[in-house]
Design an enzyme around this catalytic site. Structure first.
Site, PDB file in Angstrom:
ATOM      1  N   PHE A   3      46.066 -49.637 -18.686  1.00 19.12           N
ATOM      2  CA  PHE A   3      45.203 -49.228 -19.778  1.00 19.12           C
ATOM      3  C   PHE A   3      44.395 -50.441 -20.266  1.00 19.12           C
ATOM      4  CE2 PHE A   3      48.410 -46.072 -19.820  1.00 19.12           C
ATOM      5  CZ  PHE A   3      47.734 -44.744 -19.602  1.00 19.12           C
ATOM      6  N   GLN A  13      46.886 -55.045 -12.969  1.00 20.89           N
ATOM      7  CA  GLN A  13      45.719 -54.448 -12.656  1.00 20.89           C
ATOM      8  C   GLN A  13      44.978 -55.605 -11.908  1.00 20.89           C
ATOM      9  OE1 GLN A  13      45.333 -52.799 -16.926  1.00 20.89           O
ATOM     10  NE2 GLN A  13      43.127 -52.390 -15.817  1.00 20.89           N
ATOM     11  N   ARG A  44      30.523 -55.745 -24.670  1.00 22.66           N
ATOM     12  CA  ARG A  44      30.314 -54.360 -24.336  1.00 22.66           C
ATOM     13  C   ARG A  44      30.256 -53.581 -25.673  1.00 22.66           C
ATOM     14  NH1 ARG A  44      31.083 -50.376 -20.182  1.00 22.66           N
ATOM     15  NH2 ARG A  44      31.368 -52.072 -18.593  1.00 22.66           N
ATOM     16  N   GLU A  69      37.500 -44.709 -18.302  1.00 23.81           N
ATOM     17  CA  GLU A  69      37.263 -45.205 -19.935  1.00 23.81           C
ATOM     18  C   GLU A  69      36.343 -44.244 -20.398  1.00 23.81           C
ATOM     19  OE1 GLU A  69      36.132 -49.110 -18.278  1.00 23.81           O
ATOM     20  OE2 GLU A  69      37.127 -49.803 -19.979  1.00 23.81           O
TER      21      GLU A  69
HETATM   22  N1  MTE Z   1      44.933 -43.713 -16.185  1.00 21.35           N
HETATM   23  C1  MTE Z   1      45.993 -43.643 -16.099  1.00 21.35           C
HETATM   24  N2  MTE Z   1      46.965 -42.710 -15.768  1.00 21.35           N
HETATM   25  N3  MTE Z   1      46.748 -44.814 -16.227  1.00 21.35           N
HETATM   26  C2  MTE Z   1      46.120 -46.136 -16.728  1.00 21.35           C
HETATM   27  O1  MTE Z   1      46.646 -47.132 -16.870  1.00 21.35           O
HETATM   28  N4  MTE Z   1      43.763 -47.060 -17.100  1.00 21.35           N
HETATM   29  C3  MTE Z   1      42.285 -46.662 -17.641  1.00 21.35           C
HETATM   30  C4  MTE Z   1      41.571 -45.590 -16.497  1.00 21.35           C
HETATM   31  N5  MTE Z   1      42.596 -44.503 -16.694  1.00 21.35           N
HETATM   32  C5  MTE Z   1      44.528 -45.926 -16.783  1.00 21.35           C
HETATM   33  C6  MTE Z   1      44.036 -44.681 -16.672  1.00 21.35           C
HETATM   34  C7  MTE Z   1      41.607 -47.793 -17.395  1.00 21.35           C
HETATM   35  S1  MTE Z   1      41.594 -48.654 -18.933  1.00 21.35           S
HETATM   36  C8  MTE Z   1      40.729 -47.955 -16.666  1.00 21.35           C
HETATM   37  S2  MTE Z   1      39.582 -49.241 -16.586  1.00 21.35           S
HETATM   38  C9  MTE Z   1      40.592 -47.192 -15.238  1.00 21.35           C
HETATM   39  O2  MTE Z   1      41.452 -46.176 -15.634  1.00 21.35           O
HETATM   40  C10 MTE Z   1      40.647 -47.877 -14.367  1.00 21.35           C
HETATM   41  O3  MTE Z   1      40.813 -47.285 -12.832  1.00 21.35           O
HETATM   42  P1  MTE Z   1      39.430 -46.715 -12.125  1.00 21.35           P
HETATM   43  O4  MTE Z   1      38.380 -47.634 -12.420  1.00 21.35           O
HETATM   44  O5  MTE Z   1      40.016 -46.574 -10.716  1.00 21.35           O
HETATM   45  O6  MTE Z   1      39.116 -45.456 -12.886  1.00 21.35           O
HETATM   46  N1  LUZ Z   2      33.605 -56.332 -18.319  1.00 21.58           N
HETATM   47  C1  LUZ Z   2      33.844 -55.106 -18.422  1.00 21.58           C
HETATM   48  C2  LUZ Z   2      34.643 -57.493 -17.965  1.00 21.58           C
HETATM   49  O1  LUZ Z   2      33.018 -54.443 -18.694  1.00 21.58           O
HETATM   50  N2  LUZ Z   2      34.963 -54.527 -18.372  1.00 21.58           N
HETATM   51  C3  LUZ Z   2      36.087 -55.391 -17.866  1.00 21.58           C
HETATM   52  O2  LUZ Z   2      37.155 -54.924 -17.878  1.00 21.58           O
HETATM   53  C4  LUZ Z   2      35.988 -56.602 -17.716  1.00 21.58           C
HETATM   54  N3  LUZ Z   2      36.938 -57.566 -17.451  1.00 21.58           N
HETATM   55  C5  LUZ Z   2      36.632 -58.891 -17.232  1.00 21.58           C
HETATM   56  C6  LUZ Z   2      35.376 -59.321 -17.497  1.00 21.58           C
HETATM   57  N4  LUZ Z   2      34.524 -58.737 -17.889  1.00 21.58           N
HETATM   58 MO1  MOS Z   3      40.125 -50.907 -18.363  1.00 23.59          MO
HETATM   59  S1  MOS Z   3      40.173 -51.610 -20.304  1.00 23.59           S
HETATM   60  O1  MOS Z   3      38.412 -51.598 -18.267  1.00 23.59           O
HETATM   61  O2  MOS Z   3      41.261 -51.987 -17.650  1.00 23.59           O
END
Ligand code: MTE
Ligand code: LUZ
Ligand code: MOS
Length: 772
Positions: free
Chosen positions: A240, A209, A322, A724
């Site tokens: 994720f 990521q 958070r 999220e």
């Molecule tokens: N959706 C899928 N299919 N696979 C993933 O790994 N990660 C999640 C979410 N949805 C994820 C997912 C997480 S932890 C985050 S922070 C966001 O997608 C990141 O993508 P975005 O900021 O583009 O929504």
């Molecule tokens: N803060 C946050 C962070 O809100 N989400 C994140 O995923 C993150 N990652 C690194 C540092 N701060």
């Molecule tokens: Mo998502 S836990 O902010 O990669």
């Protein structure tokens, strides 16, 4: 076309329509290339990690001779072979790549073995003879607290006088709660493929990521500069949060071996190693005391949380922050004190996982509200609503951010009606009255989630848009595709700006040599940030094209329209590729970079106050379950979810995100149990012992809808993030289970229920209720 597939705008318009995921066809045909599918370079070797079998010990001696003698082995490297720094930690540099004489958890990498095949490397990795001098190990957050063993100083956020308010409160609830961690269980495991290039260069193909962070870690580990290292990721089979910081170990280890051998080295974790080595969602233990009045309004709230950070800090600081900033959830807390500590334990270093501490903060207040409702003999939805943030007053969070976009009231009204909440409550009461063993439960839970990295400087992004002479468009941005559809959304944004159909736009792999200094695709901000950056780039090209079109055809640049693959200028309709051709011959720059930084953010970590979030996303869900009170088995019968995606960029993708997050969060709170033995070994390190939801666990009746609500912030096309926040919606499942258990005692007793609410935990709670 699915339920969300109502085309709100003509197909040429990229934005706001349910377009299929840009790789959907490749996914279903098995043609999408993941890192392990990339054709291997000649001479590629394969690696595996040798892991600690002790939770806390000095390494007295390591005998690697049997490893070296094993079939196919080419080399073995330890901490002594690292050309640069032995560090892969993201913020505080306390994560060694290879254990430096001290091991701090079972599964900690000690060495890397490189062999001709993947299997030979794995076989050899087990043959090391390590002599340990064992030290006492701390395994739980409570034990860490007792020992004052922390990876970071504890944090505290307070407003008002919660102690005095609590003392004079007419009613009180006090108690403890434990909410377990969660394995990310991305379907594609951690992998890094390091390919040496000329003059010290290193190309790393990896599932991450955070390509920029991988670039920096690899450069440091090799003793090089960032410009020596290129990191590329076309897509992940899920991240994720588990590939935000913790892909670093794999990248660094593979790169070290590749640099030493001057040969390509691929390091792919098998599932057991992946689960043993990498961190998970932080589990939390809470002690709370909350005062409330006769109406159920909270007058004082105090919570003390401690989490299992693991052996190093990793991202635990921002995660705990958070959690602190989400304890309020949708509720106004006038007098409040929130404490959080990151317990240092001899376990995997816990890390980001969808929600990033937000779910862990919010579930505690939901647990309390659930208790207050039962104590007062009231419906929990009514108690929740009484405590909601206001829209004109009672609208300042404990950390000082004014909630200016509160829609939880209207959203609750809508879901209460569409889910038929009140009538079903009555039906469930009737059912339970005549059903001694099977008990049904119902719960309504709301969500408010702050959008932005809580570390302010991370809220920036860049993009590159190329328009080629044939009119086709290539977009590259700093975000990474993990299945969530970021590329699709960014392509829609670019297509919209240039007035072409999305089929003319292609997205490329994320590549550190294209966009520099990117943030992790995390905090749900991927499309917000990179969408804006790509829009900026596309607008610059459009403006240049408009200026040139006016030169050719006359008129005003502002009046030039880009739509239907056509440029409309001063009464002329010019096909987009034709104008592009002409503009090129007239020497117009047809590519551009773009940049975005979220405005208006501030955060002071010392006082834990400021405006950490750009806006809030809201949602709510209703879940109905049936529990077998003799076996602890249960089933989710129906779930209704309503989510505020703002003006959704792509309703189909957003609904998919809500559905996925709901089921993933349900797994966290019910079946997914991490269990370490007394020696600190994680015993649930494979799907055989760690139960993620299967398709049969999805409710037969699953109604997910988007709440129509433009973002008050000037976000990309007024959309809201979706990645999220919906993970908090299945709180409703957990509290529906608790509601069903409490039916055993005619709702007179608060069942003590920790998460995950496994069948065992449910039975324990039933037994407790019956015993009182
Ligand atoms: N959706 C899928 N299919 N696979 C993933 O790994 N990660 C999640 C979410 N949805 C994820 C997912 C997480 S932890 C985050 S922070 C966001 O997608 C990141 O993508 P975005 O900021 O583009 O929504
Ligand atoms: N803060 C946050 C962070 O809100 N989400 C994140 O995923 C993150 N990652 C690194 C540092 N701060
Ligand atoms: Mo998502 S836990 O902010 O990669």
């Amino acid at each position: 076309m699915n339920d969300a597939g109502i085309l709100k705008a003509p197909v040429w318009s990229g934005v706001g329509t349910s377009r299929a995921h840009e790789s959907a066809a490749l996914h279903v045909l098995g043609q999408a290339t993941y890192t392990d599918d990339i054709p291997e370079v000649q001479g590629t070797l394969h690696a595996a990690l040798g892991l600690s079998s002790k939770a806390h010990a000095h390494i007295v001696a390591i005998d690697l001779a049997p490893v070296r003698a094993s079939a196919g082995v080419v080399a073995v490297y330890t901490v002594d072979d690292i050309p640069g720094t032995n560090d892969c930690g993201p913020i505080i540099h306390d994560d060694p790549i290879f254990a430096p004489g001290l091991v701090q958890y079972v599964g900690q990498p000690i060495f890397i073995v490189v062999a001709d095949t993947h299997d030979n490397a794995r076989r050899a990795a087990r043959l090391a003879r390590v002599t340990y001098d064992e030290l006492p190990a701390i395994l739980t957050p409570q034990a860490a607290r007792a020992a004052q063993s922390y990876v970071l100083p504890p944090m505290r956020l307070a407003r008002g006088d919660s102690e005095a308010a609590f003392a004079r409160a007419p009613h009180k609830v006090q108690g403890e709660l434990y909410v377990g961690g969660q394995e990310q269980f991305y379907l594609e495991g951690q992998i890094a493929y390091a390919i040496p290039k000329e003059d010290q260069g290193m190309l790393v193909l990896t599932s991450t990521q955070h390509p920029s962070e991988m670039q920096h870690v690899v450069a440091h580990a090799l003793g090089l500069h960032s410009h020596h290292v290129v990191v590329e990721c076309r897509r992940m089979g899920g991240g994720f949060g588990g590939k935000e910081s913790q892909s670093a170990l794999w990248c660094a280890a593979a790169a070290i071996a590749a640099a030493r051998l001057k040969r390509p080295v691929k390091l792919r974790a098998d599932r057991d190693d992946d689960m043993l080595v990498t961190g998970k969602r932080h589990c939390f233990h809470y002690e709370y005391e909350v005062g409330y009045d006769d109406t159920g309004a909270i007058v004082a709230a105090r919570v003390d949380m401690v989490t299992r950070a693991g052996y190093s800090a990793d991202l635990s600081g921002p995660v705990a922050t958070r959690a602190v900033c989400h304890f309020d959830n949708t509720y106004y807390l006038s007098d409040v004190e929130i404490r959080a500590a990151c317990g240092k334990t001899n376990t995997q270093s816990n890390t980001a996982f969808r929600g990033f501490g937000g779910p862990q903060g919010a579930i505690a207040i939901e647990y309390v509200l659930d208790e207050i409702a039962r104590n007062l003999g009231r419906d929990a939805l009514d108690i929740r609503r009484i405590n909601y943030y206001g829209t004109v007053d009672r609208n300042v969070t404990p950390y000082g951010q004014v909630v200016v976009d509160n829609v939880i009231g209207a959203l609750t009204d809508e879901l209460e009606a569409t889910s038929d909440y009140r009538a079903r409550r009555q039906q469930i009461d009737l059912f339970n009255a005549t059903s001694p063993v099977l008990k049904k439960g119902l719960a309504f839970t709301p969500v408010k989630f702050g959008i932005a990295f809580n570390v302010t400087h991370l809220n920036q992004a860049g993009a590159l848009v190329h328009v080629y002479v044939d009119g086709s468009i290539l977009v590259n941005h700093g975000g990474t595709e993990m299945g969530q559809g970021i590329n699709t959304k960014v392509m829609q944004v670019v297509a919209h700006e240039l007035g072409v159909d999305m089929v003319h736009v292609r997205a490329t792999a994320t590549d550190t040599s294209k966009v520099a200094n990117t943030s992790a695709t995390a905090a749900s901000t991927g499309a917000d940030l990179n969408g804006k950056a790509a829009q900026d780039a596309a607008r610059q090209i459009r403006d240049r094209l408009a200026a040139y079109a006016v030169k050719l055809y006359g008129g005003e640049p502002e009046a030039v329209r880009f739509a239907f693959d056509t440029v409309y200028v001063n009464g002329h309709a010019v096909p987009f590729p034709e104008l592009v051709q002409k503009a090129y011959l007239a020497r117009t720059q047809l590519w551009s970079d773009g940049y975005y930084a979220t405005p208006g953010l501030s955060w002071d970590p010392k006082t834990m106050s400021g405006r950490p979030f750009s806006y809030f996303a809201y949602g709510a869900a209703v879940a109905e379950v049936v529990v077998d009170t003799l076996t602890g088995e249960w089933k989710l019968l129906r779930a209704d979810a309503l989510y505020d995606a703002g003006r959704s960029l792509n309703p189909a993708i957003d609904i998919g995100q809500v559905e996925g997050a709901f089921i993933q969060g349900m797994g966290w709170l019910t079946t997914e149990e991490l269990w370490w033995n007394d020696g600190g070994k994680l015993m649930t390190h494979a799907p055989s012992t760690y139960k993620i939801p299967g398709v049969s666990d999805c409710p037969e009746d699953f109604r997910v809808r988007l709440f129509d609500n433009g973002n008050v912030e000037d976000s990309i096309h007024r959309s809201k993030a979706v990645g999220e926040p919906p993970l908090l919606l299945p709180f409703s499942v957990f509290f529906a289970i608790r509601d069903a258990i409490s039916a055993v005692g005619d709702h007179q007793i608060n069942p003590p229920l920790n998460a995950p609410a496994t069948s065992e935990e449910i039975l324990k709670a039933v037994t407790e209720v019956l015993a009182r």
